[in-house]
Design an enzyme around this catalytic site. Structure first.
Site, PDB file in Angstrom:
ATOM      1  N   LYS A  11      -5.412   7.320  -4.530  1.00 46.76           N
ATOM      2  CA  LYS A  11      -4.493   6.166  -4.067  1.00 46.76           C
ATOM      3  C   LYS A  11      -4.845   5.953  -2.486  1.00 46.76           C
ATOM      4  O   LYS A  11      -5.621   6.752  -2.106  1.00 46.76           O
ATOM      5  CB  LYS A  11      -2.860   6.858  -3.972  1.00 46.76           C
ATOM      6  CG  LYS A  11      -2.356   6.790  -5.378  1.00 46.76           C
ATOM      7  CD  LYS A  11      -0.827   7.223  -5.384  1.00 46.76           C
ATOM      8  CE  LYS A  11      -0.268   7.122  -6.874  1.00 46.76           C
ATOM      9  NZ  LYS A  11       1.357   7.692  -6.944  1.00 46.76           N
ATOM     10  N   TYR A  51       3.335  -0.838 -12.026  1.00 49.31           N
ATOM     11  CA  TYR A  51       4.435   0.018 -11.889  1.00 49.31           C
ATOM     12  C   TYR A  51       5.685  -0.743 -12.316  1.00 49.31           C
ATOM     13  O   TYR A  51       6.812  -0.288 -12.024  1.00 49.31           O
ATOM     14  CB  TYR A  51       4.567   0.399 -10.421  1.00 49.31           C
ATOM     15  CG  TYR A  51       3.676   1.532 -10.190  1.00 49.31           C
ATOM     16  CD1 TYR A  51       3.750   2.796 -10.728  1.00 49.31           C
ATOM     17  CD2 TYR A  51       2.799   1.392  -8.877  1.00 49.31           C
ATOM     18  CE1 TYR A  51       2.987   3.958 -10.095  1.00 49.31           C
ATOM     19  CE2 TYR A  51       1.960   2.281  -8.644  1.00 49.31           C
ATOM     20  CZ  TYR A  51       2.038   3.724  -9.197  1.00 49.31           C
ATOM     21  OH  TYR A  51       1.248   4.762  -8.774  1.00 49.31           O
ATOM     22  N   PHE A  59      12.724   2.234  -4.617  1.00 48.11           N
ATOM     23  CA  PHE A  59      11.375   2.458  -4.149  1.00 48.11           C
ATOM     24  C   PHE A  59      10.186   1.498  -4.222  1.00 48.11           C
ATOM     25  O   PHE A  59       9.044   1.644  -3.900  1.00 48.11           O
ATOM     26  CB  PHE A  59      10.814   3.826  -3.888  1.00 48.11           C
ATOM     27  CG  PHE A  59      10.423   4.539  -5.505  1.00 48.11           C
ATOM     28  CD1 PHE A  59       9.437   4.096  -6.332  1.00 48.11           C
ATOM     29  CD2 PHE A  59      11.541   5.417  -5.957  1.00 48.11           C
ATOM     30  CE1 PHE A  59       9.308   4.777  -7.548  1.00 48.11           C
ATOM     31  CE2 PHE A  59      11.439   5.867  -7.258  1.00 48.11           C
ATOM     32  CZ  PHE A  59      10.285   5.486  -8.060  1.00 48.11           C
ATOM     33  N   ARG A  87      -2.238  16.022 -15.120  1.00 48.59           N
ATOM     34  CA  ARG A  87      -0.729  16.266 -14.519  1.00 48.59           C
ATOM     35  C   ARG A  87      -0.735  17.538 -13.774  1.00 48.59           C
ATOM     36  O   ARG A  87      -0.104  17.595 -12.891  1.00 48.59           O
ATOM     37  CB  ARG A  87       0.351  15.940 -15.483  1.00 48.59           C
ATOM     38  CG  ARG A  87       0.299  14.622 -16.179  1.00 48.59           C
ATOM     39  CD  ARG A  87       1.108  13.556 -15.452  1.00 48.59           C
ATOM     40  NE  ARG A  87       2.198  13.799 -14.956  1.00 48.59           N
ATOM     41  CZ  ARG A  87       3.078  12.961 -14.329  1.00 48.59           C
ATOM     42  NH1 ARG A  87       2.555  11.532 -14.307  1.00 48.59           N
ATOM     43  NH2 ARG A  87       4.281  13.065 -13.656  1.00 48.59           N
ATOM     44  N   THR A  93       5.246  15.192  -8.526  1.00 45.39           N
ATOM     45  CA  THR A  93       5.349  14.091  -7.711  1.00 45.39           C
ATOM     46  C   THR A  93       5.579  13.952  -6.173  1.00 45.39           C
ATOM     47  O   THR A  93       4.897  13.686  -5.429  1.00 45.39           O
ATOM     48  CB  THR A  93       6.410  13.122  -8.264  1.00 45.39           C
ATOM     49  OG1 THR A  93       6.319  12.913  -9.567  1.00 45.39           O
ATOM     50  CG2 THR A  93       6.480  11.492  -7.679  1.00 45.39           C
ATOM     51  N   ARG A 104      -1.888  17.238  -5.035  1.00 48.54           N
ATOM     52  CA  ARG A 104      -0.608  16.674  -4.082  1.00 48.54           C
ATOM     53  C   ARG A 104      -0.291  17.789  -3.230  1.00 48.54           C
ATOM     54  O   ARG A 104      -0.159  17.344  -2.120  1.00 48.54           O
ATOM     55  CB  ARG A 104       0.409  16.117  -5.183  1.00 48.54           C
ATOM     56  CG  ARG A 104       0.087  14.815  -5.606  1.00 48.54           C
ATOM     57  CD  ARG A 104       0.917  14.688  -6.902  1.00 48.54           C
ATOM     58  NE  ARG A 104       0.927  13.365  -7.284  1.00 48.54           N
ATOM     59  CZ  ARG A 104       1.360  12.629  -8.414  1.00 48.54           C
ATOM     60  NH1 ARG A 104       2.286  13.424  -9.137  1.00 48.54           N
ATOM     61  NH2 ARG A 104       1.500  11.160  -8.643  1.00 48.54           N
ATOM     62  N   ASN A 114       1.296  10.132  -2.350  1.00 50.16           N
ATOM     63  CA  ASN A 114       0.855  11.473  -2.831  1.00 50.16           C
ATOM     64  C   ASN A 114      -0.384  11.506  -3.609  1.00 50.16           C
ATOM     65  O   ASN A 114      -0.602  12.263  -4.533  1.00 50.16           O
ATOM     66  CB  ASN A 114       1.991  11.784  -3.884  1.00 50.16           C
ATOM     67  CG  ASN A 114       2.272  10.723  -4.977  1.00 50.16           C
ATOM     68  OD1 ASN A 114       1.381   9.826  -5.101  1.00 50.16           O
ATOM     69  ND2 ASN A 114       3.244  10.843  -5.871  1.00 50.16           N
ATOM     70  N   HIS A 117      -2.506   9.287  -9.007  1.00 50.72           N
ATOM     71  CA  HIS A 117      -1.660   9.002 -10.321  1.00 50.72           C
ATOM     72  C   HIS A 117      -2.443   9.382 -11.410  1.00 50.72           C
ATOM     73  O   HIS A 117      -3.471   9.424 -11.608  1.00 50.72           O
ATOM     74  CB  HIS A 117      -1.750   7.217 -10.452  1.00 50.72           C
ATOM     75  CG  HIS A 117      -1.138   6.986 -11.761  1.00 50.72           C
ATOM     76  ND1 HIS A 117       0.180   6.731 -12.012  1.00 50.72           N
ATOM     77  CD2 HIS A 117      -1.857   6.556 -12.794  1.00 50.72           C
ATOM     78  CE1 HIS A 117       0.251   6.564 -13.561  1.00 50.72           C
ATOM     79  NE2 HIS A 117      -0.964   6.161 -13.829  1.00 50.72           N
ATOM     80  N   GLU A 128      -2.908   1.949 -19.720  1.00 48.40           N
ATOM     81  CA  GLU A 128      -3.309   1.821 -18.278  1.00 48.40           C
ATOM     82  C   GLU A 128      -4.742   1.840 -18.338  1.00 48.40           C
ATOM     83  O   GLU A 128      -5.387   0.974 -17.573  1.00 48.40           O
ATOM     84  CB  GLU A 128      -2.931   3.178 -17.555  1.00 48.40           C
ATOM     85  CG  GLU A 128      -1.266   3.137 -17.388  1.00 48.40           C
ATOM     86  CD  GLU A 128      -0.800   4.398 -16.804  1.00 48.40           C
ATOM     87  OE1 GLU A 128       0.492   4.479 -16.903  1.00 48.40           O
ATOM     88  OE2 GLU A 128      -1.540   5.441 -16.355  1.00 48.40           O
TER      89      GLU A 128
HETATM   90  P1  ADP Z   1       4.575  10.435 -10.987  1.00 47.55           P
HETATM   91  O1  ADP Z   1       3.575   9.696 -10.353  1.00 47.55           O
HETATM   92  O2  ADP Z   1       4.446  11.801 -10.842  1.00 47.55           O
HETATM   93  O3  ADP Z   1       4.281  10.075 -12.587  1.00 47.55           O
HETATM   94  P2  ADP Z   1       6.639   8.511 -10.953  1.00 47.55           P
HETATM   95  O4  ADP Z   1       5.923   7.954 -12.119  1.00 47.55           O
HETATM   96  O5  ADP Z   1       8.056   8.757 -11.043  1.00 47.55           O
HETATM   97  O6  ADP Z   1       5.765   9.899 -10.698  1.00 47.55           O
HETATM   98  O7  ADP Z   1       6.492   7.512  -9.687  1.00 47.55           O
HETATM   99  C1  ADP Z   1       5.354   6.755  -9.679  1.00 47.55           C
HETATM  100  C2  ADP Z   1       5.034   6.770  -7.943  1.00 47.55           C
HETATM  101  O8  ADP Z   1       6.324   6.163  -7.299  1.00 47.55           O
HETATM  102  C3  ADP Z   1       4.785   8.233  -7.555  1.00 47.55           C
HETATM  103  O9  ADP Z   1       3.947   8.768  -7.810  1.00 47.55           O
HETATM  104  C4  ADP Z   1       5.032   7.881  -6.043  1.00 47.55           C
HETATM  105  O10 ADP Z   1       4.050   7.257  -5.260  1.00 47.55           O
HETATM  106  C5  ADP Z   1       6.229   6.929  -6.275  1.00 47.55           C
HETATM  107  N1  ADP Z   1       7.622   7.430  -5.982  1.00 47.55           N
HETATM  108  C6  ADP Z   1       8.282   8.272  -6.935  1.00 47.55           C
HETATM  109  N2  ADP Z   1       9.456   8.732  -6.540  1.00 47.55           N
HETATM  110  C7  ADP Z   1       9.496   8.085  -5.314  1.00 47.55           C
HETATM  111  C8  ADP Z   1      10.771   8.204  -4.318  1.00 47.55           C
HETATM  112  N3  ADP Z   1      11.640   8.789  -4.385  1.00 47.55           N
HETATM  113  N4  ADP Z   1      10.500   7.471  -3.120  1.00 47.55           N
HETATM  114  C9  ADP Z   1       9.046   6.927  -2.740  1.00 47.55           C
HETATM  115  N5  ADP Z   1       8.392   6.784  -3.597  1.00 47.55           N
HETATM  116  C10 ADP Z   1       8.426   7.436  -4.841  1.00 47.55           C
HETATM  117 MG    MG Z   2       4.531   8.413 -13.515  1.00 47.89          MG
END
Ligand code: ADP
Ligand code: MG
Length: 140
Positions: A11, A51, A59, A87, A93, A104, A114, A117, A128
């Site tokens: 990212k 997304y 968010f 993962r 996350t 992370r 973070n 992805h 994807e």
């Molecule tokens: P992951 O990337 O671990 O699969 P998610 O799919 O839930 O997590 O979320 C996608 C992305 O959105 C996260 O990697 C992070 O960059 C962002 N994100 C997730 N939850 C939050 C939050 N509560 N506040 C801000 N950004 C968030």
């Molecule tokens: Mg995700």
């Protein structure tokens, strides 16, 4: 578990801090092969579509702003149980909850910025991967 492919993104917070090589080293040390990789700057529309599952989340706009704030490195990773393995290498996350030694925990700046992805299922990995790569760009 058979050899699988997953989709990964380094990212903008990580490319900005020149961490591509350090993150790739963790992926490779975890047993994953980088079978496709390119550095791109996502358009707003690309990030919104990618997304899309999060579009009702509070968010979402901030996440799209962040993902289009600088270059990213999109990747296809291959290996045994690659979706779950990636993962595990990434960690939770929220970096505050991520295990020691994960991408992370080591590099993330916040729950949003973070650093990485990773696809959450083989089905989403296929979607994807196809969104960013043509078949001839993936060399296993
Ligand atoms: P992951 O990337 O671990 O699969 P998610 O799919 O839930 O997590 O979320 C996608 C992305 O959105 C996260 O990697 C992070 O960059 C962002 N994100 C997730 N939850 C939050 C939050 N509560 N506040 C801000 N950004 C968030
Ligand atoms: Mg995700």
């Amino acid at each position: 578990m058979a050899v699988q492919r997953t989709f990964s993104i380094i990212k903008p917070d990580a490319t900005r801090r020149n961490l591509t090589g350090k993150i790739n080293a963790l992926l490779e040390a975890g047993g994953l092969r980088i079978v496709a990789q390119k550095r791109i700057w996502m358009s707003r529309q690309q990030a919104e579509t990618f997304y899309g599952v999060h579009k009702e989340r509070p968010f979402f706009k901030s996440l799209v702003d962040f993902m289009t704030s600088g270059p990213v490195v999109v990747q296809v990773l291959e290996g045994e149980d690659a979706v779950a393995k990636n993962r595990e290498i990434m960690g939770a996350t929220n970096p505050a909850n991520a295990a020691e030694g994960t991408i992370r925990k080591t590099f993330a700046e916040s729950i949003e910025a973070n650093s990485a992805h990773g696809s959450d299922s083989p089905e989403n990995a296929a979607i994807e991967i196809a969104y960013f790569f043509s078949g001839s760009e993936i060399v296993g």
